[in-house]
Design a protein around this motif. Structure first.
Motif, PDB file in Angstrom:
ATOM      1  N   VAL A   6     -54.688  28.794   8.478  1.00 43.17           N
ATOM      2  CA  VAL A   6     -55.416  29.778   7.412  1.00 43.17           C
ATOM      3  C   VAL A   6     -56.928  29.362   6.885  1.00 43.17           C
ATOM      4  O   VAL A   6     -56.975  29.635   6.747  1.00 43.17           O
ATOM      5  N   GLU A   7     -56.613  27.512   7.223  1.00 47.12           N
ATOM      6  CA  GLU A   7     -58.151  27.204   6.513  1.00 47.12           C
ATOM      7  C   GLU A   7     -59.840  27.971   7.762  1.00 47.12           C
ATOM      8  O   GLU A   7     -60.223  28.286   7.309  1.00 47.12           O
ATOM      9  N   HIS A   8     -59.114  27.713   9.034  1.00 44.53           N
ATOM     10  CA  HIS A   8     -59.975  27.845   9.737  1.00 44.53           C
ATOM     11  C   HIS A   8     -60.229  29.435   9.882  1.00 44.53           C
ATOM     12  O   HIS A   8     -60.649  29.905  10.347  1.00 44.53           O
ATOM     13  N   LEU A   9     -59.089  30.568   9.612  1.00 48.26           N
ATOM     14  CA  LEU A   9     -59.652  31.945   9.893  1.00 48.26           C
ATOM     15  C   LEU A   9     -60.070  31.720   8.471  1.00 48.26           C
ATOM     16  O   LEU A   9     -60.869  32.540   8.903  1.00 48.26           O
ATOM     17  N   VAL A  10     -60.393  31.490   7.839  1.00 43.56           N
ATOM     18  CA  VAL A  10     -61.144  31.565   6.233  1.00 43.56           C
ATOM     19  C   VAL A  10     -62.477  30.587   6.727  1.00 43.56           C
ATOM     20  O   VAL A  10     -63.031  31.775   6.151  1.00 43.56           O
TER      21      VAL A  10
END
Ligand code: HEM
Length: 128
Positions: A93-97
């Protein structure tokens, strides 16, 4: 005129960020970061990345209200038995953000995307 009013509720998040090409670019950067992350890369050792990206673009487009339907595998089936932890999920999720931010996607749109995809955690994280 083509200038968009971002407060116009008629404009989908998909259109507001630049449609299919913009989302494809976000997903490209997202997978570059995921595959550069030593904690995550091994999960993708046997994955057909072209197919994965195609499905991910469709899924993100769909949750952003675009004219695209996700037709990949059911998310629980696609992730079953992979031993994915809650920590792995958080990193993805952090990489997507990060990829959305790098494309100057407004925070309120990022929040909606993360809200929609974050809700899939129970289907993706393995309980055993
Ligand atoms: C926001 C969270 C996530 C979403 C929305 C998501 C979405 C997807 C989608 C749409 C596919 C394609 C399914 C298909 O091709 O039919 C997929 C496949 C896959 N995902 Fe995720 N995923 C998420 C988190 C994760 C995490 C945390 C991991 C592991 C660290 C992971 C590992 C994989 C792998 C290895 C595949 C490929 C399966 C194969 O080779 O067929 N995913 N995911």
């Amino acid at each position: 005129m083509t200038e968009q009013d971002q407060s116009n509720p008629q404009v989908s998040d998909y259109t507001a960020v630049g449609g299919g090409p913009a989302i494809a670019s976000v997903v490209d950067l997202f997978y570059r970061e995921v595959l550069a992350d030593p904690q995550l890369v091994d999960y993708f050792a046997d994955t057909d990345l072209a197919r994965l990206k195609r499905h991910q673009v469709a899924l993100v487009s769909q949750v952003m209200g675009g004219p695209v339907a996700y037709e990949g595998d059911d998310l629980a089936a696609a992730h079953a038995g992979r031993g994915i932890t809650a920590e792995d999920f958080g990193r993805v999720v952090e990489h997507l953000v990060g990829a959305l931010r790098a494309h100057d996607v407004p925070t309120e749109i990022i929040d909606r995307v993360v809200g929609a995809l974050g809700a899939t955690q129970g289907d993706i994280v393995s309980t055993h």
